[in-house]
Design a protein around this motif. Structure first.
Motif, PDB file in Angstrom:
ATOM      1  N   PRO A 135       0.953  -1.204  -0.146  1.00  0.00           N
ATOM      2  CA  PRO A 135      -0.178   0.033  -0.188  1.00  0.00           C
ATOM      3  C   PRO A 135       0.845   1.244   0.083  1.00  0.00           C
ATOM      4  O   PRO A 135       0.531   2.371  -0.680  1.00  0.00           O
ATOM      5  N   VAL A 136       1.934   1.220   0.580  1.00  0.00           N
ATOM      6  CA  VAL A 136       2.747   2.558   0.563  1.00  0.00           C
ATOM      7  C   VAL A 136       3.238   2.663  -0.945  1.00  0.00           C
ATOM      8  O   VAL A 136       3.287   4.021  -1.096  1.00  0.00           O
ATOM      9  N   VAL A 137       3.546   1.842  -1.610  1.00  0.00           N
ATOM     10  CA  VAL A 137       4.008   1.890  -2.996  1.00  0.00           C
ATOM     11  C   VAL A 137       2.972   2.486  -3.914  1.00  0.00           C
ATOM     12  O   VAL A 137       2.800   3.243  -4.619  1.00  0.00           O
ATOM     13  N   ALA A 138       1.768   1.778  -3.464  1.00  0.00           N
ATOM     14  CA  ALA A 138       0.506   2.509  -4.246  1.00  0.00           C
ATOM     15  C   ALA A 138       0.084   3.886  -3.987  1.00  0.00           C
ATOM     16  O   ALA A 138       0.026   4.688  -4.867  1.00  0.00           O
ATOM     17  N   ILE A 139       0.419   4.044  -2.645  1.00  0.00           N
ATOM     18  CA  ILE A 139       0.097   5.643  -2.176  1.00  0.00           C
ATOM     19  C   ILE A 139       1.289   6.481  -2.983  1.00  0.00           C
ATOM     20  O   ILE A 139       0.872   7.513  -3.658  1.00  0.00           O
ATOM     21  N   ARG A 140       2.389   6.083  -3.190  1.00  0.00           N
ATOM     22  CA  ARG A 140       3.677   6.715  -3.782  1.00  0.00           C
ATOM     23  C   ARG A 140       3.176   7.005  -5.079  1.00  0.00           C
ATOM     24  O   ARG A 140       3.127   7.927  -5.793  1.00  0.00           O
ATOM     25  N   ILE A 141       2.877   5.778  -5.814  1.00  0.00           N
ATOM     26  CA  ILE A 141       2.510   5.976  -7.309  1.00  0.00           C
ATOM     27  C   ILE A 141       1.456   6.751  -7.654  1.00  0.00           C
ATOM     28  O   ILE A 141       1.240   7.881  -8.566  1.00  0.00           O
ATOM     29  N   ALA A 142       0.366   6.582  -6.714  1.00  0.00           N
ATOM     30  CA  ALA A 142      -1.002   7.520  -6.837  1.00  0.00           C
ATOM     31  C   ALA A 142      -0.348   9.074  -6.671  1.00  0.00           C
ATOM     32  O   ALA A 142      -1.070  10.127  -7.561  1.00  0.00           O
ATOM     33  N   ALA A 143       0.304   9.362  -5.684  1.00  0.00           N
ATOM     34  CA  ALA A 143       0.498  10.754  -5.412  1.00  0.00           C
ATOM     35  C   ALA A 143       1.620  11.333  -6.911  1.00  0.00           C
ATOM     36  O   ALA A 143       1.554  12.149  -7.181  1.00  0.00           O
TER      37      ALA A 143
END
Length: 591
Positions: free
Chosen positions: A459-467
């Motif tokens: 989820p951290v990487v998902a947040i990063r990519i979305a940002a």
């Protein structure tokens, strides 16, 4: 992109960053460019991790090794900054972006092939076989090098053949000429994958046998060769301002591209005398079954998941930044330069804190003393925050003079420099969340939780990519790299918050009240330091866009004022962790 990041006896001594060089892009610190986690090779075996060394070195030996590694890391970082500055000065914005994009690829692919499991799985297995086997692991190590070297060689050939596919993804929406330039550089630099892996394996063999100097100092050879390539480029081709994807010649591409490859070859060759010194003789032994590949796969599966998620994010950020690569806007090159500065601060402070605390936390976790683990985590956060605060202030307040001092010159124009300064200002807010997220992850490793760390990373990487995607859509091209840096900072905060929530469920109360109180005092001291730093900066010559001489003066005077103000304010506010960190770092450096 890896960075980088510092060798340390208990928390990352064998990480792949050593193979890539302390300031190469993708760097050294075994950490991918936007990763918030680094595997710990010293965790005990369970269903998730491999065995650590059974007999840790004595304190005298550890202190000596730490001093050698710290000295090697410091020298390599200084030379690495010179290397990166020369790349920018030699190639300029667009060609420099293309070069940096191509240079990321070997590190990204290497991490997927080997880097993710080297430190967390293979090194502990080498240690175990060295202790258990009658020949002290000689035959097993030969089998491992034979198998890994062969697989790396085959994979490297296949990746080089598929270079246009990787560069089409990595180069984003750049012009056809820009994409062709990235591909041309990639053909020359992708063979680095093989030598990176070989260097990492050789370094691991040396570390397991108690030899730490060569793996730490060998990356300096890499940096010196690349610096020489930049010098040759300037000598033969001059400093033509018109260098671009359409005008760069095959000879110019070859000098820089082959020079970068030869740097990694030199780093690898530099380890051979050390291998002979420790008595290791390589011999071809093809016996994959004798390696226990099923066990390696089982132990490394979660780490592969972890690394793969990070590399997806790397492809996304580089592709997005390359969409702005046809101008002098800060892009891939500037983004990477700033990231190296961020990792330097983390390496000097964050890693020192983790090196001191990880053995204690691991021992407490093994005994089921979770209250002690919680106390050490709380203490680590306070120490890290107290020590990194003035560095974060300096990056924010002194961004312009720092970038002029480190990067401006040649084809790295003032426009590029001050655009890079904007990225560094944002990075100042990322330094502390980065190190705290690392500390939380290392707490999971002390609890034997590679699986948990990998699951949190998704989820951290998902947040990063979305940002990344959101900020890229909202911001102008000139602010793209700053936006990507802000996205990194947001993901570090998310990683820390998620990790703390999971840790609270696993080990109980985290003493976050004392942490919040300490952070509040640190914030007041940092604010005062920033105010005095800004005031002094206004009084010094050079203004907001200083030349190099004025910039150096601003860095020296402004930095001193920031540090002194912060230390005095912290003392008045009774932030006792400041003095503790100073003493710990001095001991780490052998001072």
């Amino acid at each position: 992109m890896s960075v980088p990041d510092e060798a340390r006896p208990s928390g990352g001594l064998y990480r792949s960053a050593h193979a890539a060089g302390d300031d190469a892009a993708p760097p050294p610190d075994g950490v991918t460019l936007i990763s918030v986690d680094t595997p710990n090779p010293g965790a005990a075996v369970t269903g998730e991790q491999a065995l650590p060394p059974e007999e840790p070195p004595d304190e005298t030996s550890t202190a000596g090794n730490s001093a050698i590694m710290a000295a090697g890391s410091l020298v390599s970082r200084v030379i690495g900054f010179a290397r990166n500055a020369l790349i920018g000065m030699t190639l300029g914005a667009t060609v420099g972006n293309a070069y940096t994009t191509a240079q990321f690829l070997p590190g990204q692919i290497y991490e997927l092939l080997l880097g993710g499991i080297l430190s967390s799985v293979l090194v502990p297995l080498l240690v175990r076989r060295r202790k258990a086997d009658p020949d002290r692991g000689q035959e097993y190590t030969q089998k491992l090098l034979t198998f890994a070297g062969t697989c790396l060689g085959i994979a490297t050939v296949l990746v080089v053949i598929a270079a246009p596919v990787f560069t089409a993804i990595q180069a984003g929406r750049g012009t056809p000429a820009y994409q062709d330039l990235v591909t041309a550089f990639a053909y020359l630099m992708l063979p680095i994958i093989f030598f990176t892996g070989l260097s990492a394996l050789m370094g691991a063999v040396l570390n397991v046998r108690g030899h730490f100097a060569a793996p730490m100092w060998a990356p300096i050879l890499n940096n010196l060769v690349v610096i020489a390539a930049c010098g040759a480029f300037i000598l033969f081709f001059g400093t033509d301002e018109g260098l671009g994807p359409e005008t760069i010649t095959t000879a110019q591409i070859a000098v820089i591209g082959l020079g970068t490859l030869l740097g990694m070859v030199a780093q690898t060759a530099g380890l051979l005398p050390a291998l002979r010194k420790v008595g290791f003789a390589w011999k071809w032994r093809w016996d994959p079954r004798g390696l226990g590949l099923r066990e390696i796969g089982r132990l490394g599966g979660w780490m592969l998941c972890y690394v793969a998620a990070n590399q997806v994010a790397v492809f996304v950020v580089v592709s997005l930044l390359n969409s702005t690569s046809d101008s002098d806007d800060a892009s891939v090159l500037a983004f990477n330069n700033v990231f190296l500065l961020t990792m330097m601060a983390h390496g000097i402070i964050g890693v020192s804190v983790m090196t001191a605390l990880l053995p204690r936390m691991s021992a407490a976790a093994a005994d089921g003393r979770y209250a002690d683990v919680s106390a050490d985590l709380s203490r680590g956060i306070r120490l890290t925050a107290s020590a990194l605060a003035p560095i974060a202030v300096a990056y924010t307040v002194l961004a312009a003079p720092l970038c002029v001092t480190l990067f401006q010159g040649g084809k790295y124009t003032p426009e590029m420099t001050f655009a890079t300064a904007g990225v560094l200002r944002v990075a100042g807010f990322a330094v502390l969340p980065l190190s705290i997220s690392y500390l939380c992850t290392y707490t999971f490793y002390s609890l034997q939780g590679n699986k948990t760390a990998a699951l949190i990373n998704i989820p951290v990487v998902a947040i990063r990519i979305a940002a990344y995607v959101l900020l890229f859509a909202l911001l102008s091209a000139s602010l793209a790299a700053a936006g990507m840096t802000a996205a990194n900072a947001l993901s570090y905060v998310a990683s820390a918050l998620i990790s703390l929530a999971v840790l609270r469920r696993r080990i109980g109360r985290l003493n976050l009240g004392s942490v919040a109180g300490a952070l509040a005092r640190v914030l007041v001291a940092a604010t005062l330091a920033a105010a005095f730093g800004l005031l002094v900066l206004r009084l010094l010559p050079g203004g907001a866009r200083p030349e190099r001489g004025a910039a150096i003066l601003q860095v020296a005077v402004g930095g001193s004022v920031i540090v002194v103000t912060y230390v005095v304010a912290a003392a008045l506010l009774r932030v006792r962790e400041v003095s503790q960190v100073i003493g710990m770092v001095r001991r780490k450096l052998g001072l």
